[in-house]
Design a protein around this motif. Structure first.
Motif, PDB file in Angstrom:
ATOM      1  N   ARG A   1      -0.142   6.649 -10.918  1.00  0.00           N
ATOM      2  CA  ARG A   1      -0.992   5.793 -11.627  1.00  0.00           C
ATOM      3  C   ARG A   1      -1.578   4.697 -10.612  1.00  0.00           C
ATOM      4  NH1 ARG A   1      -2.263   1.297 -13.883  1.00  0.00           N
ATOM      5  NH2 ARG A   1      -0.074   0.385 -13.606  1.00  0.00           N
ATOM      6  N   PRO A   2      -0.851   3.810  -9.979  1.00  0.00           N
ATOM      7  CA  PRO A   2      -0.999   2.918  -9.028  1.00  0.00           C
ATOM      8  C   PRO A   2      -1.923   3.608  -7.775  1.00  0.00           C
ATOM      9  CG  PRO A   2       1.094   2.231  -9.646  1.00  0.00           C
ATOM     10  CD  PRO A   2       0.647   3.704 -10.271  1.00  0.00           C
ATOM     11  N   HIS A   3      -1.404   4.683  -7.486  1.00  0.00           N
ATOM     12  CA  HIS A   3      -2.153   5.384  -6.237  1.00  0.00           C
ATOM     13  C   HIS A   3      -3.495   5.952  -6.667  1.00  0.00           C
ATOM     14  CE1 HIS A   3      -2.737   8.232  -2.908  1.00  0.00           C
ATOM     15  NE2 HIS A   3      -2.990   9.434  -4.035  1.00  0.00           N
ATOM     16  N   LEU A   4      -3.650   6.341  -7.863  1.00  0.00           N
ATOM     17  CA  LEU A   4      -5.114   6.855  -8.302  1.00  0.00           C
ATOM     18  C   LEU A   4      -5.835   5.648  -8.732  1.00  0.00           C
ATOM     19  CD1 LEU A   4      -3.973   9.945 -10.316  1.00  0.00           C
ATOM     20  CD2 LEU A   4      -4.785  10.181  -8.164  1.00  0.00           C
ATOM     21  N   GLU A   5      -5.515   4.462  -8.802  1.00  0.00           N
ATOM     22  CA  GLU A   5      -6.119   3.369  -9.320  1.00  0.00           C
ATOM     23  C   GLU A   5      -6.719   3.539 -10.793  1.00  0.00           C
ATOM     24  OE1 GLU A   5      -9.131   2.609  -6.336  1.00  0.00           O
ATOM     25  OE2 GLU A   5      -7.602   2.027  -4.942  1.00  0.00           O
ATOM     26  N   VAL A   6      -5.780   4.118 -11.603  1.00  0.00           N
ATOM     27  CA  VAL A   6      -6.224   4.373 -12.966  1.00  0.00           C
ATOM     28  C   VAL A   6      -5.910   3.120 -13.782  1.00  0.00           C
ATOM     29  CG1 VAL A   6      -5.807   5.380 -15.213  1.00  0.00           C
ATOM     30  CG2 VAL A   6      -5.816   6.508 -13.156  1.00  0.00           C
TER      31      VAL A   6
ATOM     32  N   PRO B   1      12.644  -5.460  -4.430  1.00  0.00           N
ATOM     33  CA  PRO B   1      13.875  -6.224  -4.764  1.00  0.00           C
ATOM     34  C   PRO B   1      14.593  -6.465  -3.478  1.00  0.00           C
ATOM     35  CG  PRO B   1      14.021  -3.854  -5.578  1.00  0.00           C
ATOM     36  CD  PRO B   1      12.770  -4.203  -5.307  1.00  0.00           C
ATOM     37  N   VAL B   2      14.368  -5.527  -2.706  1.00  0.00           N
ATOM     38  CA  VAL B   2      15.496  -5.471  -1.448  1.00  0.00           C
ATOM     39  C   VAL B   2      14.644  -5.906  -0.353  1.00  0.00           C
ATOM     40  CG1 VAL B   2      16.778  -4.189   0.131  1.00  0.00           C
ATOM     41  CG2 VAL B   2      16.879  -3.628  -2.284  1.00  0.00           C
ATOM     42  N   LEU B   3      13.331  -5.515   0.283  1.00  0.00           N
ATOM     43  CA  LEU B   3      12.525  -5.599   1.173  1.00  0.00           C
ATOM     44  C   LEU B   3      11.628  -6.650   0.945  1.00  0.00           C
ATOM     45  CD1 LEU B   3      11.643  -1.908   1.976  1.00  0.00           C
ATOM     46  CD2 LEU B   3      13.443  -3.347   3.204  1.00  0.00           C
ATOM     47  N   LYS B   4      11.418  -7.244  -0.196  1.00  0.00           N
ATOM     48  CA  LYS B   4      10.783  -8.491  -0.530  1.00  0.00           C
ATOM     49  C   LYS B   4       9.241  -8.235  -0.169  1.00  0.00           C
ATOM     50  CE  LYS B   4      14.460 -10.389  -2.099  1.00  0.00           C
ATOM     51  NZ  LYS B   4      14.742 -10.557  -3.459  1.00  0.00           N
ATOM     52  N   LEU B   5       8.766  -7.224  -0.274  1.00  0.00           N
ATOM     53  CA  LEU B   5       7.285  -6.711   0.102  1.00  0.00           C
ATOM     54  C   LEU B   5       6.467  -7.045  -0.869  1.00  0.00           C
ATOM     55  CD1 LEU B   5       7.825  -3.408   1.672  1.00  0.00           C
ATOM     56  CD2 LEU B   5       7.661  -5.487   3.140  1.00  0.00           C
ATOM     57  N   ASN B   6       5.264  -7.525  -0.702  1.00  0.00           N
ATOM     58  CA  ASN B   6       4.160  -7.966  -1.578  1.00  0.00           C
ATOM     59  C   ASN B   6       3.280  -6.653  -2.025  1.00  0.00           C
ATOM     60  OD1 ASN B   6       2.597  -7.194   0.403  1.00  0.00           O
ATOM     61  ND2 ASN B   6       1.989  -9.418   1.126  1.00  0.00           N
ATOM     62  N   ALA B   7       2.708  -6.966  -3.116  1.00  0.00           N
ATOM     63  CA  ALA B   7       1.904  -5.716  -3.810  1.00  0.00           C
ATOM     64  C   ALA B   7       1.153  -5.096  -2.639  1.00  0.00           C
ATOM     65  CB  ALA B   7       1.224  -6.230  -4.999  1.00  0.00           C
ATOM     66  N   GLN B   8       0.482  -5.659  -1.860  1.00  0.00           N
ATOM     67  CA  GLN B   8      -0.525  -4.946  -0.859  1.00  0.00           C
ATOM     68  C   GLN B   8       0.322  -4.048   0.185  1.00  0.00           C
ATOM     69  OE1 GLN B   8      -2.932  -8.057   0.940  1.00  0.00           O
ATOM     70  NE2 GLN B   8      -4.345  -8.347  -0.479  1.00  0.00           N
ATOM     71  N   ALA B   9       1.404  -4.642   0.535  1.00  0.00           N
ATOM     72  CA  ALA B   9       2.137  -3.885   1.593  1.00  0.00           C
ATOM     73  C   ALA B   9       2.689  -2.615   1.032  1.00  0.00           C
ATOM     74  CB  ALA B   9       3.320  -4.737   2.158  1.00  0.00           C
ATOM     75  N   ILE B  10       3.133  -2.712  -0.322  1.00  0.00           N
ATOM     76  CA  ILE B  10       3.811  -1.753  -1.369  1.00  0.00           C
ATOM     77  C   ILE B  10       2.590  -0.545  -1.301  1.00  0.00           C
ATOM     78  CG2 ILE B  10       4.739  -0.747  -3.226  1.00  0.00           C
ATOM     79  CD1 ILE B  10       6.073  -3.517  -3.377  1.00  0.00           C
ATOM     80  N   GLU B  11       1.404  -0.864  -1.651  1.00  0.00           N
ATOM     81  CA  GLU B  11       0.304  -0.174  -1.855  1.00  0.00           C
ATOM     82  C   GLU B  11      -0.008   0.616  -0.536  1.00  0.00           C
ATOM     83  OE1 GLU B  11      -4.419  -0.037  -3.639  1.00  0.00           O
ATOM     84  OE2 GLU B  11      -3.082  -2.017  -3.288  1.00  0.00           O
TER      85      GLU B  11
ATOM     86  N   CYS C   1      11.066   7.663  -3.266  1.00  0.00           N
ATOM     87  CA  CYS C   1      11.471   7.273  -4.161  1.00  0.00           C
ATOM     88  C   CYS C   1      12.446   5.947  -3.608  1.00  0.00           C
ATOM     89  CB  CYS C   1      12.151   8.064  -4.959  1.00  0.00           C
ATOM     90  SG  CYS C   1      11.428   9.523  -5.848  1.00  0.00           S
ATOM     91  N   ALA C   2      13.186   6.341  -2.721  1.00  0.00           N
ATOM     92  CA  ALA C   2      13.939   5.228  -2.051  1.00  0.00           C
ATOM     93  C   ALA C   2      13.218   3.911  -1.598  1.00  0.00           C
ATOM     94  CB  ALA C   2      14.695   5.453  -0.727  1.00  0.00           C
ATOM     95  N   PHE C   3      11.912   4.165  -1.290  1.00  0.00           N
ATOM     96  CA  PHE C   3      11.149   2.924  -0.872  1.00  0.00           C
ATOM     97  C   PHE C   3      10.467   2.347  -2.010  1.00  0.00           C
ATOM     98  CE2 PHE C   3       6.563   1.761  -0.550  1.00  0.00           C
ATOM     99  CZ  PHE C   3       6.521   0.343   0.365  1.00  0.00           C
ATOM    100  N   ASN C   4      10.128   3.266  -3.064  1.00  0.00           N
ATOM    101  CA  ASN C   4       9.610   2.193  -4.237  1.00  0.00           C
ATOM    102  C   ASN C   4      10.542   1.592  -5.122  1.00  0.00           C
ATOM    103  OD1 ASN C   4       6.460   2.924  -4.683  1.00  0.00           O
ATOM    104  ND2 ASN C   4       7.460   4.802  -3.822  1.00  0.00           N
ATOM    105  N   ARG C   5      11.990   2.237  -5.064  1.00  0.00           N
ATOM    106  CA  ARG C   5      12.856   1.673  -5.809  1.00  0.00           C
ATOM    107  C   ARG C   5      13.352   0.271  -5.215  1.00  0.00           C
ATOM    108  NH1 ARG C   5      16.345   6.574  -7.557  1.00  0.00           N
ATOM    109  NH2 ARG C   5      14.948   7.612  -9.000  1.00  0.00           N
ATOM    110  N   ALA C   6      13.373   0.313  -3.594  1.00  0.00           N
ATOM    111  CA  ALA C   6      14.009  -0.807  -2.920  1.00  0.00           C
ATOM    112  C   ALA C   6      12.760  -1.860  -2.335  1.00  0.00           C
ATOM    113  CB  ALA C   6      14.782  -0.476  -1.951  1.00  0.00           C
ATOM    114  N   ALA C   7      11.354  -1.584  -2.570  1.00  0.00           N
ATOM    115  CA  ALA C   7      10.292  -2.184  -1.958  1.00  0.00           C
ATOM    116  C   ALA C   7      10.517  -3.655  -2.123  1.00  0.00           C
ATOM    117  CB  ALA C   7       9.117  -1.714  -2.135  1.00  0.00           C
TER     118      ALA C   7
END
Length: 452
Positions: free
Chosen positions: A365-370, A45-55, A37-43
């Motif tokens: 939902r993003p993890h399951l790619e629905v 806005p705080v860490l400035k990661l793109n969508a591929q890095a978050i996935e 939860c901490a990663f997904n909330r701060a990925a």
């Protein structure tokens, strides 16, 4: 000059992440769901990661178990690049680039074997054997979790302050504009033109401001302008009211009997609001009415056999609701029956549907790619609570390898719900019973092997 070895180049940031991972102990370990939860909330806005890095990071987190985050273990995962490329749909270069980005962000550390391969072993209790495990170490994320939580909380506080200031600016601006328009309409004497120019200048300065301090300065200017306008309006409002009382036409209107006023006429009468709620509201009824007629636009616009244009077909309200044919499932019961799904739900004050819904929409939902369209169709036909329960069942089956296409499986559940053949509560308890039976068989088999 030495001969190139082909090994990974270690940057200072990657070395910091490696040294951070060595600090794993009883005082630095955290629970898996808290780290997720901490990663997904701060990925973003705080860490400035793109969508591929978050996935990719969420995919790595899915390979770890809750017991790996204990103080006597280590959250190490060892998926090979081929599996990560297949599950994340990345190219090999994109995968290596995002792994390096996560390491430089201080979220993972590389624990390479002598041959540069990733492999791991677990004992009979399911715990990782650290001496025989090499792969990607997620412990830097655990050490960064408190800092990420504080940063996300600070951003949320700043966003709330900005939202409050923006609402204050808008309310004050509308009040000033209303006073100026009323004064001009009744031809009151006052500095209305100067006030209009000042208001327009403040509104022009407001454009493009997305930070709190300049917005607060503009709010102070609006407060001063509001005080000036209000003072000028109050000075001449008494004279206008005195002139209105002397007008015989206004006196005749004010002396009318209120009992003879008709609410359906053109007169502006007082509104008596009915505060009685006819229906109980819940998470589904707040979204839309469950009994609303539906339109099908598949054949709309085409010409029929009679040469006339077809109109959208109307699906009437069903005589009985399929939503009330099964017992109600509480949020706590859902999390207890779906342990793999519950690992991703962070609820320090107790689980509720809002937190579970947030987890489904932003993590599961993003993890399951629905597809988003499939999720919206499930919410529209099942309701949000039942759609969340369906996703939880789907996630449990996907984690055990029973489902390869979650989107198609969810579409099948929606199709069953339309004809009233979907029984989520039965599926939940049957799934839990099946898991318990398999676990008992596994224990019995282990005991028989031990005796032999």
């Amino acid at each position: 000059m030495t001969k190139p070895t082909g090994r990974r180049k270690i940057t200072p940031s990657m070395m910091d992440a490696y040294l951070c991972a060595q600090q794993w102990c009883e005082h630095t370990c955290v629970e898996k769901k808290r780290a997720v939860c901490a990663f997904n909330r701060a990925a973003a806005p705080v860490l400035k990661l793109n969508a591929q890095a978050i996935e990719l990071m969420n995919k790595l987190l899915s390979f770890s178990q809750a017991q790996d985050w204990a103080s006597d273990s280590r959250p190490i995962v060892w998926p090979d690049n081929r599996r990560l490329i297949g599950e994340c749909s990345f190219e090999r270069a994109a995968l290596q680039r995002n792994l390096r980005r996560l390491s430089e962000a201080g979220l993972i550390a590389f624990r390479d074997s002598p041959k540069g391969q990733r492999f791991g072993r677990r004992n009979t209790n399911g715990k990782i054997i650290l001496a025989a495990t090499y792969g990607i170490d997620l412990s830097p994320l655990a050490l960064q979790t408190p800092a990420l939580e504080r940063a996300a909380a600070d951003l949320q506080t700043a966003a709330d302050e900005y939202r409050h200031a923006a609402r204050r600016f808008t309310c004050r601006r509308k009040m000033i504009a209303s006073i100026i328009e009323t004064a001009i309409e009744y031809q009151m004497h006052g500095p209305w033109e100067d006030a209009t120019d000042q208001l327009q200048a403040i509104m022009a300065a407001r454009s493009g401001i997305n930070v709190i301090n300049p917005l607060l300065d503009l709010c102070e200017l609006l407060d001063q302008l509001h005080e000036q306008v209000q003072t000028a309006y109050a000075a001449v409002a008494g004279k206008v009211q005195a002139e209105a009382k002397e007008d015989p036409l206004e006196n005749a209107k004010s002396n009318e009997d209120p009992s003879k006023m008709r609410p359906m006429s053109l007169n502006s009468d007082a509104l008596i609001q009915n505060t009685i709620q006819k229906y109980k509201t819940n998470l589904y009824s707040k979204r839309r009415s469950a009994c609303a007629d539906q339109l099908i636009f598949e054949d709309a616009g085409f010409t029929g056999k009679d040469g006339k244009e077809k109109k959208p077909a109307v699906i009437g309200v069903p005589e009985h609701s399929v939503f009330c044919s099964e017992p109600q499932i509480t949020c706590s019961a859902l999390l207890s029956l779906c342990p793999n799904f519950a690992e991703h739900v962070w609820a320090p004050d107790g689980p509720n549907w809002q937190q579970v819904l947030f987890t489904v929409e932003h993590i599961i939902r993003p993890h399951l790619e629905v597809p988003l369209s499939t999720w919206m169709s499930a919410c529209r036909n099942l309701g949000r609570e039942r759609a969340v329960i369906a996703i939880a069942i789907l996630f449990e089956k996907h984690e055990t390898g029973l489902i390869k296409s979650p989107g198609a499986y969810l579409n099948g559940m929606v199709s069953k719900a339309k004809v009233g053949d979907l029984h989520l509560s039965s599926s939940l308890f049957h799934r839990r019973l099946q898991t318990s039976i398999l676990a008992g068989q596994y224990l019995d088999r282990g005991k028989s092997v031990a005796r032999s």
